[in-house]
Design a protein around this motif. Structure first.
Motif, PDB file in Angstrom:
ATOM      1  N   UNK A 153      18.976  13.384   8.447  1.00  0.00           N
ATOM      2  CA  UNK A 153      19.983  13.973   9.337  1.00  0.00           C
ATOM      3  C   UNK A 153      20.327  13.014  10.467  1.00  0.00           C
ATOM      4  N   UNK A 154      19.328  12.348  11.017  1.00  0.00           N
ATOM      5  CA  UNK A 154      19.579  11.400  12.096  1.00  0.00           C
ATOM      6  C   UNK A 154      20.370  10.184  11.601  1.00  0.00           C
ATOM      7  N   UNK A 155      20.067   9.741  10.388  1.00  0.00           N
ATOM      8  CA  UNK A 155      20.798   8.602   9.838  1.00  0.00           C
ATOM      9  C   UNK A 155      22.273   8.928   9.622  1.00  0.00           C
ATOM     10  N   UNK A 156      22.575  10.210   9.417  1.00  0.00           N
ATOM     11  CA  UNK A 156      23.964  10.615   9.215  1.00  0.00           C
ATOM     12  C   UNK A 156      24.809  10.403  10.462  1.00  0.00           C
ATOM     13  N   UNK A 157      24.153  10.266  11.606  1.00  0.00           N
ATOM     14  CA  UNK A 157      24.872  10.069  12.863  1.00  0.00           C
ATOM     15  C   UNK A 157      25.797   8.857  12.801  1.00  0.00           C
ATOM     16  N   UNK A 158      25.380   7.814  12.087  1.00  0.00           N
ATOM     17  CA  UNK A 158      26.183   6.585  12.052  1.00  0.00           C
ATOM     18  C   UNK A 158      27.510   6.785  11.344  1.00  0.00           C
ATOM     19  N   UNK A 159      27.659   7.858  10.565  1.00  0.00           N
ATOM     20  CA  UNK A 159      28.902   8.131   9.863  1.00  0.00           C
ATOM     21  C   UNK A 159      29.792   9.101  10.632  1.00  0.00           C
ATOM     22  N   UNK A 160      29.348   9.550  11.803  1.00  0.00           N
ATOM     23  CA  UNK A 160      30.057  10.557  12.578  1.00  0.00           C
ATOM     24  C   UNK A 160      30.292  10.045  13.995  1.00  0.00           C
ATOM     25  N   UNK A 161      31.171  10.694  14.741  1.00  0.00           N
ATOM     26  CA  UNK A 161      31.394  10.280  16.137  1.00  0.00           C
ATOM     27  C   UNK A 161      30.126  10.428  16.972  1.00  0.00           C
ATOM     28  N   UNK A 162      29.772   9.396  17.713  1.00  0.00           N
ATOM     29  CA  UNK A 162      28.639   9.454  18.626  1.00  0.00           C
ATOM     30  C   UNK A 162      28.923   8.512  19.775  1.00  0.00           C
ATOM     31  N   UNK A 163      28.120   8.632  20.819  1.00  0.00           N
ATOM     32  CA  UNK A 163      28.267   7.709  21.946  1.00  0.00           C
ATOM     33  C   UNK A 163      26.889   7.316  22.447  1.00  0.00           C
ATOM     34  N   UNK A 164      26.794   6.137  23.028  1.00  0.00           N
ATOM     35  CA  UNK A 164      25.564   5.679  23.662  1.00  0.00           C
ATOM     36  C   UNK A 164      25.776   5.719  25.162  1.00  0.00           C
ATOM     37  N   UNK A 165      24.875   6.384  25.857  1.00  0.00           N
ATOM     38  CA  UNK A 165      24.965   6.543  27.304  1.00  0.00           C
ATOM     39  C   UNK A 165      23.795   5.823  27.960  1.00  0.00           C
ATOM     40  N   UNK A 166      24.048   4.930  28.949  1.00  0.00           N
ATOM     41  CA  UNK A 166      25.358   4.491  29.408  1.00  0.00           C
ATOM     42  C   UNK A 166      25.988   3.508  28.431  1.00  0.00           C
ATOM     43  N   UNK A 167      27.295   3.241  28.616  1.00  0.00           N
ATOM     44  CA  UNK A 167      27.964   2.295  27.740  1.00  0.00           C
ATOM     45  C   UNK A 167      27.444   0.884  27.972  1.00  0.00           C
ATOM     46  N   UNK A 168      27.003   0.614  29.195  1.00  0.00           N
ATOM     47  CA  UNK A 168      26.365  -0.663  29.517  1.00  0.00           C
ATOM     48  C   UNK A 168      24.943  -0.377  29.973  1.00  0.00           C
ATOM     49  N   UNK A 169      24.162  -1.427  30.154  1.00  0.00           N
ATOM     50  CA  UNK A 169      22.751  -1.261  30.509  1.00  0.00           C
ATOM     51  C   UNK A 169      22.540  -0.954  31.983  1.00  0.00           C
ATOM     52  N   UNK A 170      23.592  -0.998  32.786  1.00  0.00           N
ATOM     53  CA  UNK A 170      23.438  -0.807  34.225  1.00  0.00           C
ATOM     54  C   UNK A 170      23.869   0.595  34.605  1.00  0.00           C
ATOM     55  N   UNK A 171      22.998   1.325  35.289  1.00  0.00           N
ATOM     56  CA  UNK A 171      23.327   2.679  35.710  1.00  0.00           C
ATOM     57  C   UNK A 171      23.458   2.779  37.214  1.00  0.00           C
ATOM     58  N   UNK A 172      23.863   3.947  37.685  1.00  0.00           N
ATOM     59  CA  UNK A 172      24.014   4.169  39.100  1.00  0.00           C
ATOM     60  C   UNK A 172      22.664   4.499  39.718  1.00  0.00           C
ATOM     61  N   UNK A 173      22.496   4.085  40.973  1.00  0.00           N
ATOM     62  CA  UNK A 173      21.250   4.366  41.677  1.00  0.00           C
ATOM     63  C   UNK A 173      21.266   5.772  42.245  1.00  0.00           C
ATOM     64  N   UNK A 174      20.160   6.463  42.070  1.00  0.00           N
ATOM     65  CA  UNK A 174      20.020   7.806  42.623  1.00  0.00           C
ATOM     66  C   UNK A 174      18.624   7.946  43.189  1.00  0.00           C
TER      67      UNK A 174
END
Length: 294
Positions: A153-174
């Motif tokens: 089921x997890x491998x099926x993700x590559x055939x469907x819409x998905x996103x990686x968060x964040x798009x870059x490796x740098x995030x906001x400071x909190x």
């Protein structure tokens, strides 16, 4: 109004069982602070909504969303709706390395990104409940069947819409500067270990990656993860070794070298201490049960 219960980590929970596969289908609990564990985590939101605070990003998920992330980096479910139910699994790396995912996804997950997909269907609701039931049956064959179905089921993700968060490796400071700096330091060390654990590295190398003193690195890592740097590296190496040992043509000496151990004796000692058996016995047990990877 009664107080909301909170998650309490302990020796019998996911943090204390770094090599254990766990599946769940229940009401999540708010975490008062970030935690870490050695498994890759799969969360499917059955009902309601939840909010996650990761090492360098935040995500909100609602019913029908699914996410996948590496639990070795700090993460926290800091809010959720009263009706929230989620399902999923904590997958030891032995299973994660079996996944056929694009290389960039695996790298991003191991270095702090979260994979999120909303491309789910009604079957996921039934399947996650059934996989959890299979896991709790106590029958190893049925559990293995549930794991194999989940991985597919997890491998099926590559055939469907998905996103990686964040798009870059740098995030906001909190958050406060001390806490945030500690999280960044631990995250940078985890990033370096994730990328280099198969090589001959030590605490000096790891501390240098975070630009801090080795003694300080060892201290905050132990406080943050509950493991020493060496234990953490050995955990990754042993998990990787277990995946290699599941191949039919696995050679124990070659697996020891390919997994980052400097000698067969060191590999055998570490493997036996963590897995409770020798690498050879593990390989025989798994192959005799038909759990090999071709």
């Amino acid at each position: 109004m009664p107080e909301r219960p909170f998650y309490q980590p302990g020796a019998s929970s996911v943090e204390g069982l770094p090599m254990a596969l766990q599946m769940f289908h229940n009401h999540p609990l708010v975490m008062l602070k970030p935690h870490w564990h050695a498994q890759v985590e799969v969360n499917f939101i059955v009902r309601g909504s939840v909010h996650y605070r990761m090492a360098e990003h935040e995500i909100s998920l609602s019913a029908g969303d699914m996410c996948l992330f590496w639990g070795g980096l700090p993460h926290q479910m800091d809010d959720l709706s009263d009706d929230a139910i989620y399902a999923g699994a904590h997958l030891p790396l032995v299973h994660f390395f079996r996944l056929h995912l694009p290389t960039d996804i695996r790298h991003r997950l191991m270095t702090g990104a979260t994979l999120v997909t909303s491309a789910t269907d009604p079957a996921d609701h039934h399947n996650f409940e059934r996989w959890n039931r299979y896991f709790r049956s106590g029958d190893p064959a049925i559990t293995e069947h549930a794991v194999n179905e989940l991985l597919l089921r997890l491998e099926r993700v590559r055939f469907e819409p998905y996103r990686l968060v964040p798009e870059t490796a740098i995030g906001q400071e909190t958050g406060g500067p001390f806490d945030q700096q500690s999280l960044r330091n631990v995250g940078r060390m985890c990033d370096f270990i994730a990328e280099n654990f198969l090589y001959d590295i030590d605490c000096v190398d790891i501390a240098a990656a975070a630009d801090i003193h080795p003694k300080y690195a060892m201290s905050i890592f132990k406080k943050s993860t509950g493991m020493t740097l060496n234990e953490y590296m050995n955990l990754l190496r042993l998990s990787y070794a277990q995946a290699l040992l599941m191949h039919e043509d696995a050679n124990v000496l070659r697996v020891a070298m390919d997994s980052g151990f400097g000698s067969l004796s060191a590999f055998n000692k570490s493997f036996r201490k963590l897995a409770g058996m020798s690498p050879s016995d593990f390989r025989r047990e798994r192959t005799s049960a038909g759990y090999t990877v071709l």
